[in-house]
Design a protein around this motif. Structure first.
Motif, PDB file in Angstrom:
ATOM      1  N   LEU A  30       6.262  14.068   0.206  1.00  0.00           N
ATOM      2  CA  LEU A  30       5.585  12.351   0.702  1.00  0.00           C
ATOM      3  C   LEU A  30       6.691  11.591   0.977  1.00  0.00           C
ATOM      4  CD1 LEU A  30       3.295  10.858   1.481  1.00  0.00           C
ATOM      5  CD2 LEU A  30       2.741  10.300  -1.113  1.00  0.00           C
ATOM      6  N   SER A  31       8.143  11.680  -0.060  1.00  0.00           N
ATOM      7  CA  SER A  31       9.272  11.226   0.238  1.00  0.00           C
ATOM      8  C   SER A  31       8.972  11.156   1.597  1.00  0.00           C
ATOM      9  CB  SER A  31       9.536  11.089  -0.890  1.00  0.00           C
ATOM     10  OG  SER A  31      10.609  12.886  -0.723  1.00  0.00           O
ATOM     11  N   ALA A  32       9.433  12.715   2.156  1.00  0.00           N
ATOM     12  CA  ALA A  32      10.095  13.059   4.143  1.00  0.00           C
ATOM     13  C   ALA A  32       8.998  12.229   5.205  1.00  0.00           C
ATOM     14  CB  ALA A  32      10.075  14.551   3.751  1.00  0.00           C
ATOM     15  N   ILE A  33       7.956  12.209   4.521  1.00  0.00           N
ATOM     16  CA  ILE A  33       6.621  11.780   5.735  1.00  0.00           C
ATOM     17  C   ILE A  33       6.878  10.809   5.363  1.00  0.00           C
ATOM     18  CG2 ILE A  33       4.249  11.084   6.209  1.00  0.00           C
ATOM     19  CD1 ILE A  33       4.080  13.549   4.703  1.00  0.00           C
ATOM     20  N   ILE A  34       7.586   9.866   4.822  1.00  0.00           N
ATOM     21  CA  ILE A  34       6.961   8.344   4.446  1.00  0.00           C
ATOM     22  C   ILE A  34       8.845   8.099   5.335  1.00  0.00           C
ATOM     23  CG2 ILE A  34       7.399   6.341   3.008  1.00  0.00           C
ATOM     24  CD1 ILE A  34       5.587   7.752   1.028  1.00  0.00           C
ATOM     25  N   LYS A  35       9.478   8.164   5.354  1.00  0.00           N
ATOM     26  CA  LYS A  35      11.068   8.076   5.971  1.00  0.00           C
ATOM     27  C   LYS A  35      10.469   8.299   7.232  1.00  0.00           C
ATOM     28  CE  LYS A  35      15.592   9.854   5.625  1.00  0.00           C
ATOM     29  NZ  LYS A  35      16.465   9.256   6.808  1.00  0.00           N
ATOM     30  N   GLU A  36      10.022   9.752   8.184  1.00  0.00           N
ATOM     31  CA  GLU A  36       9.718   9.916   9.674  1.00  0.00           C
ATOM     32  C   GLU A  36       9.131   8.673   9.673  1.00  0.00           C
ATOM     33  OE1 GLU A  36       7.622  13.364  10.443  1.00  0.00           O
ATOM     34  OE2 GLU A  36       9.276  14.578   8.556  1.00  0.00           O
ATOM     35  N   VAL A  37       7.759   7.965   8.936  1.00  0.00           N
ATOM     36  CA  VAL A  37       7.438   6.668   9.176  1.00  0.00           C
ATOM     37  C   VAL A  37       8.410   5.744   9.389  1.00  0.00           C
ATOM     38  CG1 VAL A  37       5.597   5.375   9.052  1.00  0.00           C
ATOM     39  CG2 VAL A  37       4.901   7.150   8.378  1.00  0.00           C
ATOM     40  N   CYS A  38       9.057   5.629   8.594  1.00  0.00           N
ATOM     41  CA  CYS A  38      10.267   4.291   8.194  1.00  0.00           C
ATOM     42  C   CYS A  38      10.635   4.528  10.085  1.00  0.00           C
ATOM     43  CB  CYS A  38      10.713   4.121   7.050  1.00  0.00           C
ATOM     44  SG  CYS A  38      10.015   3.481   5.555  1.00  0.00           S
ATOM     45  N   ASP A  39      11.660   5.864  10.045  1.00  0.00           N
ATOM     46  CA  ASP A  39      12.306   5.711  10.774  1.00  0.00           C
ATOM     47  C   ASP A  39      11.805   5.606  12.349  1.00  0.00           C
ATOM     48  OD1 ASP A  39      14.634   6.600   8.992  1.00  0.00           O
ATOM     49  OD2 ASP A  39      14.314   8.898   9.865  1.00  0.00           O
ATOM     50  N   GLY A  40      10.970   5.938  12.870  1.00  0.00           N
ATOM     51  CA  GLY A  40       9.828   5.477  13.753  1.00  0.00           C
ATOM     52  C   GLY A  40      10.054   3.801  13.956  1.00  0.00           C
ATOM     53  N   TRP A  41       9.245   2.922  12.866  1.00  0.00           N
ATOM     54  CA  TRP A  41       9.403   1.917  13.393  1.00  0.00           C
ATOM     55  C   TRP A  41      11.302   1.513  12.684  1.00  0.00           C
ATOM     56  CZ3 TRP A  41       4.247   2.887  11.316  1.00  0.00           C
ATOM     57  CH2 TRP A  41       3.802   2.311  12.343  1.00  0.00           C
ATOM     58  N   SER A  42      12.298   2.061  13.044  1.00  0.00           N
ATOM     59  CA  SER A  42      13.323   1.927  12.623  1.00  0.00           C
ATOM     60  C   SER A  42      12.904   1.088  11.158  1.00  0.00           C
ATOM     61  CB  SER A  42      14.334   0.610  14.102  1.00  0.00           C
ATOM     62  OG  SER A  42      14.232   1.272  14.133  1.00  0.00           O
ATOM     63  N   LEU A  43      12.726   1.274  10.205  1.00  0.00           N
ATOM     64  CA  LEU A  43      12.629   0.471   8.324  1.00  0.00           C
ATOM     65  C   LEU A  43      13.571   0.964   8.132  1.00  0.00           C
ATOM     66  CD1 LEU A  43       8.899  -0.162   9.172  1.00  0.00           C
ATOM     67  CD2 LEU A  43      10.366  -2.155   9.362  1.00  0.00           C
ATOM     68  N   ALA A  44      14.926   0.332   7.427  1.00  0.00           N
ATOM     69  CA  ALA A  44      15.250   0.531   6.116  1.00  0.00           C
ATOM     70  C   ALA A  44      14.572   0.570   5.091  1.00  0.00           C
ATOM     71  CB  ALA A  44      16.851  -0.486   6.218  1.00  0.00           C
ATOM     72  N   ASN A  45      14.931   1.366   4.259  1.00  0.00           N
ATOM     73  CA  ASN A  45      14.419   0.841   2.448  1.00  0.00           C
ATOM     74  C   ASN A  45      13.016   1.853   2.441  1.00  0.00           C
ATOM     75  OD1 ASN A  45      17.324  -0.155   1.727  1.00  0.00           O
ATOM     76  ND2 ASN A  45      16.449  -2.330   2.087  1.00  0.00           N
ATOM     77  N   HIS A  46      12.976   2.994   2.864  1.00  0.00           N
ATOM     78  CA  HIS A  46      11.922   3.889   3.006  1.00  0.00           C
ATOM     79  C   HIS A  46      10.783   3.714   1.312  1.00  0.00           C
ATOM     80  CE1 HIS A  46      14.585   7.632   2.010  1.00  0.00           C
ATOM     81  NE2 HIS A  46      13.617   7.895   1.659  1.00  0.00           N
ATOM     82  N   GLU A  47      11.964   4.145  -0.115  1.00  0.00           N
ATOM     83  CA  GLU A  47      11.798   4.000  -0.792  1.00  0.00           C
ATOM     84  C   GLU A  47      10.736   2.987  -1.468  1.00  0.00           C
ATOM     85  OE1 GLU A  47      15.673   2.329  -0.792  1.00  0.00           O
ATOM     86  OE2 GLU A  47      14.539   4.391   0.157  1.00  0.00           O
ATOM     87  N   TYR A  48      10.549   1.994  -0.565  1.00  0.00           N
ATOM     88  CA  TYR A  48      10.031   0.228  -1.256  1.00  0.00           C
ATOM     89  C   TYR A  48       8.520   0.798  -0.376  1.00  0.00           C
ATOM     90  CZ  TYR A  48      14.805  -0.887  -3.121  1.00  0.00           C
ATOM     91  OH  TYR A  48      14.979  -0.959  -3.650  1.00  0.00           O
ATOM     92  N   PHE A  49       8.731   1.547   0.690  1.00  0.00           N
ATOM     93  CA  PHE A  49       6.271   2.203   1.112  1.00  0.00           C
ATOM     94  C   PHE A  49       6.539   2.733   0.238  1.00  0.00           C
ATOM     95  CE2 PHE A  49      10.256   0.383   4.405  1.00  0.00           C
ATOM     96  CZ  PHE A  49       9.204  -1.185   5.001  1.00  0.00           C
ATOM     97  N   ALA A  50       4.828   2.808   1.052  1.00  0.00           N
ATOM     98  CA  ALA A  50       4.037   3.426   0.776  1.00  0.00           C
ATOM     99  C   ALA A  50       2.826   3.576   1.566  1.00  0.00           C
ATOM    100  CB  ALA A  50       2.852   3.115  -0.692  1.00  0.00           C
ATOM    101  N   LEU A  51       1.664   4.624   1.140  1.00  0.00           N
ATOM    102  CA  LEU A  51       0.995   4.980   2.678  1.00  0.00           C
ATOM    103  C   LEU A  51      -0.538   4.949   1.785  1.00  0.00           C
ATOM    104  CD1 LEU A  51       2.441   8.432   4.528  1.00  0.00           C
ATOM    105  CD2 LEU A  51       2.309   5.760   5.468  1.00  0.00           C
ATOM    106  N   GLN A  52      -1.519   4.153   2.369  1.00  0.00           N
ATOM    107  CA  GLN A  52      -2.845   3.760   1.005  1.00  0.00           C
ATOM    108  C   GLN A  52      -3.634   4.010   2.629  1.00  0.00           C
ATOM    109  OE1 GLN A  52      -3.424  -0.713   1.208  1.00  0.00           O
ATOM    110  NE2 GLN A  52      -4.363  -0.564  -0.538  1.00  0.00           N
ATOM    111  N   HIS A  53      -4.911   4.579   2.010  1.00  0.00           N
ATOM    112  CA  HIS A  53      -6.391   5.226   2.814  1.00  0.00           C
ATOM    113  C   HIS A  53      -6.519   3.487   3.327  1.00  0.00           C
ATOM    114  CE1 HIS A  53      -6.498   9.072   2.445  1.00  0.00           C
ATOM    115  NE2 HIS A  53      -6.116   9.088   1.088  1.00  0.00           N
ATOM    116  N   ALA A  54      -7.508   3.841   4.783  1.00  0.00           N
ATOM    117  CA  ALA A  54      -7.427   2.468   5.500  1.00  0.00           C
ATOM    118  C   ALA A  54      -8.569   2.595   5.839  1.00  0.00           C
ATOM    119  CB  ALA A  54      -6.701   2.667   7.192  1.00  0.00           C
ATOM    120  N   ASP A  55      -9.878   3.189   4.678  1.00  0.00           N
ATOM    121  CA  ASP A  55     -11.141   3.379   4.433  1.00  0.00           C
ATOM    122  C   ASP A  55     -10.881   1.910   3.198  1.00  0.00           C
ATOM    123  OD1 ASP A  55     -10.986   4.260   2.069  1.00  0.00           O
ATOM    124  OD2 ASP A  55     -11.320   6.545   2.885  1.00  0.00           O
ATOM    125  N   SER A  56     -12.300   2.003   2.676  1.00  0.00           N
ATOM    126  CA  SER A  56     -13.122   0.666   2.224  1.00  0.00           C
ATOM    127  C   SER A  56     -12.430   1.424   0.563  1.00  0.00           C
ATOM    128  CB  SER A  56     -14.757   1.137   1.851  1.00  0.00           C
ATOM    129  OG  SER A  56     -15.119   2.299   1.190  1.00  0.00           O
TER     130      SER A  56
END
Length: 78
Positions: A30-56
């Motif tokens: 999961l950490s590698a996936i989060i890093k890829e997402v951060c890289d796609g938006w040019s965001l630093a410090n990927h370790e501070y981000f999380a993914l959350q389901h957008a459903d109810s």
């Protein structure tokens, strides 16, 4: 030919930006996936981000989950 079962397509939301459609390989950590997402938006410090389901449920996605159960919408959270 259909994609492998471990590859899922999801849209990832980020406030103030258009959602990104991504193919996620659930065999990756999961950490590698989060890093890829951060890289796609040019965001630093990927370790501070999380993914959350957008459903109810709004549950956070963790390594203990099976990540995603199929195509869906994921919210990016800081």
């Amino acid at each position: 030919m259909p994609p492998p079962a471990d590859i899922v397509k999801v849209a990832i939301e980020w406030p103030g930006a258009y959602p990104k459609l991504m193919e996620i390989d659930q065999k990756k950590p999961l950490s590698a996936i989060i890093k890829e997402v951060c890289d796609g938006w040019s965001l630093a410090n990927h370790e501070y981000f999380a993914l959350q389901h957008a459903d109810s449920s709004n549950f956070y996605i963790t390594e203990k989950d099976d990540y995603l159960r199929g195509p869906g919408l994921i919210r990016w959270d800081l």
